[in-house]
Write a protein that holds these residues in place. Structure first.
Motif, PDB file in Angstrom:
ATOM      1  N   GLY A 163       0.813  -1.210   0.000  1.00 42.53           N
ATOM      2  CA  GLY A 163       0.000   0.000   0.000  1.00 42.53           C
ATOM      3  C   GLY A 163       0.847   1.261   0.000  1.00 42.53           C
ATOM      4  N   VAL A 164       1.851   1.271   0.853  1.00 50.04           N
ATOM      5  CA  VAL A 164       2.677   2.474   0.948  1.00 50.04           C
ATOM      6  C   VAL A 164       3.473   2.679  -0.325  1.00 50.04           C
ATOM      7  N   MET A 165       3.973   1.579  -0.869  1.00 49.18           N
ATOM      8  CA  MET A 165       4.727   1.693  -2.127  1.00 49.18           C
ATOM      9  C   MET A 165       3.828   2.227  -3.238  1.00 49.18           C
ATOM     10  N   ALA A 166       2.618   1.656  -3.318  1.00 45.65           N
ATOM     11  CA  ALA A 166       1.698   2.081  -4.375  1.00 45.65           C
ATOM     12  C   ALA A 166       1.364   3.559  -4.225  1.00 45.65           C
ATOM     13  N   PHE A 167       1.159   3.958  -2.989  1.00 38.91           N
ATOM     14  CA  PHE A 167       0.847   5.359  -2.731  1.00 38.91           C
ATOM     15  C   PHE A 167       2.013   6.243  -3.120  1.00 38.91           C
TER      16      PHE A 167
ATOM     17  N   ARG B   1      15.594   1.515 -15.152  1.00 41.65           N
ATOM     18  CA  ARG B   1      16.200   2.309 -14.091  1.00 41.65           C
ATOM     19  C   ARG B   1      15.158   2.768 -13.094  1.00 41.65           C
ATOM     20  N   VAL B   2      14.003   3.129 -13.616  1.00 41.48           N
ATOM     21  CA  VAL B   2      12.927   3.556 -12.706  1.00 41.48           C
ATOM     22  C   VAL B   2      12.531   2.397 -11.798  1.00 41.48           C
ATOM     23  N   LEU B   3      12.398   1.223 -12.420  1.00 39.36           N
ATOM     24  CA  LEU B   3      12.034   0.031 -11.643  1.00 39.36           C
ATOM     25  C   LEU B   3      13.016  -0.194 -10.508  1.00 39.36           C
ATOM     26  N   VAL B   4      14.286  -0.165 -10.880  1.00 38.77           N
ATOM     27  CA  VAL B   4      15.309  -0.419  -9.869  1.00 38.77           C
ATOM     28  C   VAL B   4      15.270   0.656  -8.793  1.00 38.77           C
ATOM     29  N   HIS B   5      15.088   1.891  -9.231  1.00 39.17           N
ATOM     30  CA  HIS B   5      15.074   2.999  -8.280  1.00 39.17           C
ATOM     31  C   HIS B   5      13.959   2.830  -7.253  1.00 39.17           C
ATOM     32  N   VAL B   6      12.766   2.507  -7.763  1.00 35.02           N
ATOM     33  CA  VAL B   6      11.631   2.352  -6.837  1.00 35.02           C
ATOM     34  C   VAL B   6      11.839   1.149  -5.930  1.00 35.02           C
ATOM     35  N   LEU B   7      12.302   0.061  -6.565  1.00 37.99           N
ATOM     36  CA  LEU B   7      12.549  -1.144  -5.766  1.00 37.99           C
ATOM     37  C   LEU B   7      13.535  -0.856  -4.648  1.00 37.99           C
ATOM     38  N   ARG B   8      14.562  -0.100  -4.992  1.00 46.97           N
ATOM     39  CA  ARG B   8      15.595   0.152  -4.002  1.00 46.97           C
ATOM     40  C   ARG B   8      15.040   0.939  -2.826  1.00 46.97           C
ATOM     41  N   SER B   9      14.223   1.948  -3.131  1.00 46.24           N
ATOM     42  CA  SER B   9      13.691   2.728  -2.013  1.00 46.24           C
ATOM     43  C   SER B   9      12.762   1.863  -1.169  1.00 46.24           C
ATOM     44  N   GLY B  10      11.973   1.013  -1.833  1.00 50.62           N
ATOM     45  CA  GLY B  10      11.091   0.136  -1.071  1.00 50.62           C
ATOM     46  C   GLY B  10      11.866  -0.828  -0.207  1.00 50.62           C
ATOM     47  N   LEU B  11      12.864  -1.431  -0.831  1.00 50.92           N
ATOM     48  CA  LEU B  11      13.647  -2.422  -0.086  1.00 50.92           C
ATOM     49  C   LEU B  11      14.405  -1.773   1.055  1.00 50.92           C
ATOM     50  N   GLY B  12      14.714  -0.507   0.883  1.00 52.17           N
ATOM     51  CA  GLY B  12      15.391   0.172   1.971  1.00 52.17           C
ATOM     52  C   GLY B  12      14.550   0.140   3.228  1.00 52.17           C
ATOM     53  N   VAL B  13      13.275   0.478   3.037  1.00 52.60           N
ATOM     54  CA  VAL B  13      12.379   0.476   4.191  1.00 52.60           C
ATOM     55  C   VAL B  13      12.216  -0.943   4.743  1.00 52.60           C
ATOM     56  N   VAL B  14      11.996  -1.882   3.827  1.00 52.68           N
ATOM     57  CA  VAL B  14      11.783  -3.277   4.259  1.00 52.68           C
ATOM     58  C   VAL B  14      13.050  -3.817   4.922  1.00 52.68           C
ATOM     59  N   GLY B  15      14.171  -3.508   4.306  1.00 56.07           N
ATOM     60  CA  GLY B  15      15.428  -4.021   4.835  1.00 56.07           C
ATOM     61  C   GLY B  15      15.687  -3.536   6.251  1.00 56.07           C
ATOM     62  N   LEU B  16      15.408  -2.260   6.457  1.00 55.19           N
ATOM     63  CA  LEU B  16      15.586  -1.717   7.806  1.00 55.19           C
ATOM     64  C   LEU B  16      14.693  -2.466   8.787  1.00 55.19           C
TER      65      LEU B  16
ATOM     66  N   LEU C  53       5.333  -5.125  -7.611  1.00 51.62           N
ATOM     67  CA  LEU C  53       4.188  -4.673  -8.396  1.00 51.62           C
ATOM     68  C   LEU C  53       4.124  -3.155  -8.550  1.00 51.62           C
ATOM     69  N   PRO C  54       4.185  -2.414  -7.474  1.00 50.92           N
ATOM     70  CA  PRO C  54       4.170  -0.963  -7.654  1.00 50.92           C
ATOM     71  C   PRO C  54       5.377  -0.465  -8.438  1.00 50.92           C
ATOM     72  N   ALA C  55       6.508  -1.119  -8.241  1.00 55.04           N
ATOM     73  CA  ALA C  55       7.693  -0.692  -8.978  1.00 55.04           C
ATOM     74  C   ALA C  55       7.476  -0.894 -10.474  1.00 55.04           C
ATOM     75  N   ARG C  56       6.850  -1.991 -10.796  1.00 57.33           N
ATOM     76  CA  ARG C  56       6.619  -2.251 -12.217  1.00 57.33           C
ATOM     77  C   ARG C  56       5.640  -1.228 -12.779  1.00 57.33           C
ATOM     78  N   ARG C  57       4.657  -0.892 -11.966  1.00 57.96           N
ATOM     79  CA  ARG C  57       3.715   0.111 -12.433  1.00 57.96           C
ATOM     80  C   ARG C  57       4.413   1.441 -12.659  1.00 57.96           C
ATOM     81  N   ALA C  58       5.368   1.721 -11.795  1.00 59.59           N
ATOM     82  CA  ALA C  58       6.107   2.968 -11.970  1.00 59.59           C
ATOM     83  C   ALA C  58       6.872   2.957 -13.286  1.00 59.59           C
TER      84      ALA C  58
END
Lengths: 906, 117
Positions: A801-805, A826-841, A889-894
């Protein structure tokens, strides 16, 4: 106030309604006006018309009157409709607050209904989490919190001896009598032990479970009988042929017939008089025990001070704390031991413990863990809801800001938002309450059979109150997030913010913080589940030392009148073997007094003769009485030497077969066959048993047990040596490797031909027995895993939800990037990275917290420590992959954003 | 009442009814007067609610009558136009008249009358 004097009156419901809606100052004016016209219409057109008119008037007046009320709230100046006297102003204040609340609720309901998808999401999420919570709470309440069904149950305490290993043991009858006489901290005190006897009806025999007890038991428990009487001290002595039945038994087998009292029944080879029936819901010690009889006279156990065979329960005297009772009992026990033992080594230890603790105390740890797990699930769900509430509020930011500017008041808005979420939470809790019924049912179905009070578990009013409580608290918590944000909104900034639902930096950080917290909590649960699963797998792979497949086991209880001596018992077993051993499917038949995994047994101290010829004292030897063929039948391998056989009878020299553990303990490396030991340490005229064979060791209480030294004695010899009648109650073991369950009818019919009145009980296969022993670990592993998966799912929904938002929010920015040449990869990777940052933490925090929290599980883990690396790696890996999937999924949409469309969006 | 503000439709009816009824204007009579003349059904609640609003706006004044000289007689809430109320009424009707001036109102289709009739 006029009232219609004669004839028909105005419709009562309508009249009451309109008067209720109004307030004291104007009530009569309006009501009298209505009555006046009613009277006129009555005269002019008749009662039907008049009443219809009245009702329509009231109906149509509801809304205007309410509007009138609301208008009144604001104005209490001169020139208003009515001057309120000062004493009524407080009442008006309360009314005003009530009106405001009602308006808030209506507004909240409207707002919720307007956005059904949001409402459904919140309600569903909360329903799942609250349902699980209500279910676990119900179980914990029923088992741990509710008092036991006795008089003043907190005063009931049990007294145990404590062995050198620190484990609790029973007491002997003579010791009990001495203790009771000397103790002042107990008002009354009783001792009992289990019994299982046969009842004889016309249709056949049935085996009942109950206890034999000293007659004070019912005085201790303080529950009066339903019919007749209970056992009385002074009149029901040892061996008296009376019996008290449980309500369930009375209902089931005697059709609740009250005339049963005073009649006799055929019981255990004799007759007994039924003197009383207990009320429904009463049980002692567990609901499985259905009768109470005086202590049996047979067996030398009553006369032997060293036979620790009884459990004791007493009622503490008023205001006596447990410590005082314990201290007094210790002193008494020490004195008694010193007086009676020849070589007392001063190591007497006793323990006094509350009955409640003894009965349900073991479940405390399990329930603590379950409660913690569901609380985490609930917290994750609330964080989720707070997140989507925040995103929704930020989307509505402009609308809210405008409303605030137009005078709705920030406080009012915040209150409305909280009310909205309270409503949703209550609705979710209602659904959760429904769910909890099903969850509790699943719980009781999966739970190990020996979980105490499991049949008292149910969802009741207290659970309902609990549900309301967590709904209100949770609604307040997750409703306050958007409320706080809304009340901080500055109008101009809100309107000027470009883009759909942009959020302040604080808001965004809150969002990410919540997601990180969710992931961390989910990781903790997944970690716990991982440890438990690992532990369970290791436990299941333990070899118990006998065949876990292809063995049929059943309990046998020979009636004491028909089998009075050794010969008749021996004849019975020989006949059984003769009849069964050649039947198709059956490869072996044997008997034993005890089974592995049964947990119970006789233990004794003993003396061994070492290879050097010296004597060594030892204790905690398990004794088992067997017939020949037992080891083969149950699959215990014979390592050296021979089995007991028919020649080992009453006259020949005493022999025994021992297990590997005992052999290694006392005769390591060498050959134990031919060595000697004795059970009797009294000195000279002792019976020395010669070891004739060594068998593999088995586990006694379960797969997590250690192996104890065990000695197996041939039945007839043991009886003649020690004078203890043995073999009347025990287990028949039938080896049927292809299909053990299939030979049950054969066994039954053959035994019936030998003794028609002999019931066979506890019929099961060895596989069942092993499964039963792991029932508890399997249960908690299943439940914690279920909660962990649920938590992870909810957390992942939150991440998604947060990623999609975030993606939706930054669509414009993404569009700009892409139009400037960024590839979709690049966009995909960028979004994924920011998401994974939160998840990873979140994972990192979860693992660290898990290290601390997993220590709580250490008592439940078998074969691994709470810091087992493989479990942690598995958990972290699992959550990482899941988190990746949620972000993907949200990353792909991005990455699929069309720059033109994105830039056009405003 | 400040110039340029209009009375709501129902508020107008209530005030006009009170104007007709002079000293005898209370819940029942006001309600009946509007019902008779407009042909639409009026709830007692709306009469009182509107009356309250108009009192707040200073266009009406209210007083409580003495109990009727019969056994168990009731007292009534009597409404009357204030000075400002009269002015507002004059103003509103004047505005209406000016707006409708020149129109042959009878030629306009009146669905409501047709339905009621």
């Amino acid at each position: 106030m006029t009232r219609p004097r004669r004839g028909p009156r105005p419709p009562r419901v309508a009249r009451v309604l309109i008067r209720r809606l109004l307030w004291s100052a104007d009530r009569d004016f309006v009501s009298d006006d209505l009555d006046e016209e009613f009277e006129e219409l009555l005269v002019a057109h008749g009662p039907r018309t008049a009443r219809g008119w009245y009702r329509r008037q009231v109906l149509r007046s509801i809304v205007p009157v309410i509007a009138w009320r609301l208008g009144r709230r604001g104005s209490r100046q001169p020139g208003a409709m009515t001057q309120l006297p000062t004493s009524a102003s407080a009442k008006a204040d309360r009314m005003g607050a009530l009106l405001r609340f009602r308006q808030d609720v209506r507004q909240a309901a409207r707002s919720v209904v307007r956005d059904p998808r949001y409402a459904a999401t919140v309600i569903a999420t909360f329903a799942l989490a609250s349902g699980a919570n209500i279910a676990v709470f119900s179980v914990v309440n029923s088992v741990l919190l509710k008092p036991l069904p006795y008089e003043e149950p907190e005063r009931l305490a049990m007294a145990f001896r404590v062995t050198d290993h620190g484990s609790e043991s029973r007491v002997s009858y003579l010791d009990f009598l001495d203790w009771r006489e000397a103790a002042t901290s107990f008002d009354t005190w009783a001792a009992y032990s289990e019994s299982a006897r046969t009842w004889l009806a016309e249709s056949g025999a049935e085996r009942w479970r109950g206890i034999e007890t000293t007659p004070e038991l019912f005085e201790v428990l303080g529950v009066p009988p339903l019919h007749g009487r209970t056992l009385q001290p002074g009149s029901d002595d040892i061996g008296d042929p009376v019996i008290v039945l449980s309500h369930a038994l009375w209902q089931r087998r005697f059709g609740s017939d009250p005339s049963l009292i005073g009649r006799t029944i055929r019981f255990d080879g004799g007759t007994r008089t039924v003197v009383g029936v207990m009320p429904p819901g009463f049980y002692f010690p567990t609901p499985d025990e259905e009768y109470w009889i005086p202590l049996a006279a047979s067996g030398r156990f009553l006369e032997q001070r060293g036979a620790w065979s009884l459990l004791s329960i007493g009622r503490l005297a008023d205001d006596i704390p447990m410590e005082r009772a314990q201290g007094e009992l210790l002193a008494i026990a020490q004195r008694v031991d010193e007086e009676n033992a020849e070589d007392w080594d001063g190591s007497t230890a006793v323990r006094v413990e509350r009955r409640h603790e003894v009965y349900v105390g073991d479940t405390r740890r399990l329930f603590g863990i379950l409660l913690g797990a569901v609380a985490l699930v609930l917290t994750i769900a609330c964080a989720n809801i707070a997140n989507i509430a925040l995103t929704r509020a930020s989307v509505r930011r402009r609308e809210l800001a405008v409303r605030a500017a137009l005078g709705a008041g920030r406080g009012r808005l915040a209150r409305q938002l909280v009310t909205e979420h309270l409503l949703l939470a209550l609705a979710g809790a209602a659904v959760g309450l429904f769910l909890s019924f099903a969850i509790v049912r699943g719980f009781t179905a999966l739970a190990p059979a020996d979980l105490p009070r499991i049949d008292e578990v149910g969802v009741d009013l207290i659970a309902f109150a609990y549900a309301t409580l967590i709904a209100l608290l949770s609604g307040l918590i997750f409703g306050s997030a958007p409320a706080i944000m809304a009340s901080r909104t500055g109008l101009s900034r809100a309107i000027n913010d470009a883009g759909r639902g942009s959020m302040s930096r604080v808001g965004r950080r809150t969002l990410h913080g919540l997601v990180t917290a969710q992931v961390a909590m989910a990781v903790i649960l997944v970690l716990g589940a991982s440890l438990l699963v690992n532990s369970f797998l290791r436990l299941s792979s333990v070899r118990p030392g006998f065949d876990t497949d292809g063995v049929l086991i059943m309990g046998v209880q020979l009636a004491s009148d028909r089998y009075q001596d050794s010969e008749s018992i021996e004849a019975f077993y020989s006949e059984v073997r003769r009849r069964l051993v050649d039947r198709p499917g059956i490869e072996g038949v044997g008997f034993s007094s005890h089974l592995p995994f049964s947990g119970s047994g006789i233990s004794a101290s003993y003396v061994v003769e070492t290879t050097a010829g010296g004597r060594v004292d030892a204790d905690d030897l398990q004794l088992e009485i067997v017939g020949s063929g037992y080891f083969d039948a149950v699959g215990i391998p014979m390592l050296v030497g021979r089995d007991v056989h028919g020649d080992d009878g009453a006259g020949s020299s005493p022999v025994a077969v021992i297990n590997q553990t005992m052999a290694d303990l006392h005769w390591p490396g060498g050959n134990a066959v031919g060595a000697r030991f004795t059970l009797d340490d009294s000195g000279d005229d002792v019976s020395w048993h010669t070891v004739v064979g060594v068998v593999g060791s088995t586990l006694k209480t379960g797969l997590d047990d250690v192996r104890h030294p065990v000695a197996y004695f041939p039945r007839q010899q043991f009886q003649s040596t020690y004078g203890i009648i043995s073999g009347r109650s025990g287990y028949l073991v039938v080896r049927a490797p292809t299909a053990p369950a299939a030979v049950i009818p054969t066994v039954r019919s053959e035994i019936a031909r030998i003794d028609r009145n002999l019931p066979l009980t506890d019929i099961r296969t060895s596989a069942d027995m092993v499964a039963g022993s792991v029932a508890a670990p399997r249960f908690r592993t299943l439940v914690v895993s279920a909660f962990a998966l649920l938590a992870l799912l909810v957390a992942l929904v939150g991440v998604y939800g947060v990623m999609a938002f975030a993606v939706a929010r930054r669509t414009r920015e993404i569009g700009i990037r892409m139009s400037l040449g960024a590839s979709d990869r690049r966009v995909l990777v960028h979004v994924l990275r920011s998401g994974l940052g939160v998840v990873g933490l979140g994972i990192a925090i979860g693992v660290v917290s898990g290290l601390a929290a997993s220590r709580l599980l250490s008592a439940m883990l078998f074969g691994l420590t709470p810091t087992d690396l493989s479990s942690y790696a598995a958990a972290a890996g699992f959550v990482t992959v899941a988190g990746l999937a949620a972000c993907y999924l949200p990353a792909r949409r991005a990455s699929r954003v069309e720059p033109v469309v994105a830039l056009r969006e405003e | 009442m400040p110039k340029g503000k209009f009375l709501g439709e129902f508020e107008l009816y209530v005030m006009l009814a009170i104007a007709h009824l002079a000293a005898d204007a209370y819940g029942v009579t006001i309600r009946r007067k509007i019902e008779e003349r407009t042909g639409r059904s009026v709830s007692i609640g709306s009469v009182y609610a509107t009356g309250a609003r108009l009192v707040e706006k200073g266009l009406l004044a209210v007083s409580v009558s003495d109990p009727l000289p019969v056994k168990g007689g009731r007292s009534r809430k009597i409404f009357r136009l204030t000075r400002a109320g009269e002015a507002a009424l004059r103003h509103s009707t004047e505005m209406l008249r000016r707006m409708a001036d020149g129109l042959n109102v009878d030629d306009l289709r009146d669905d409501r009358a047709e339905r009621a009739g």
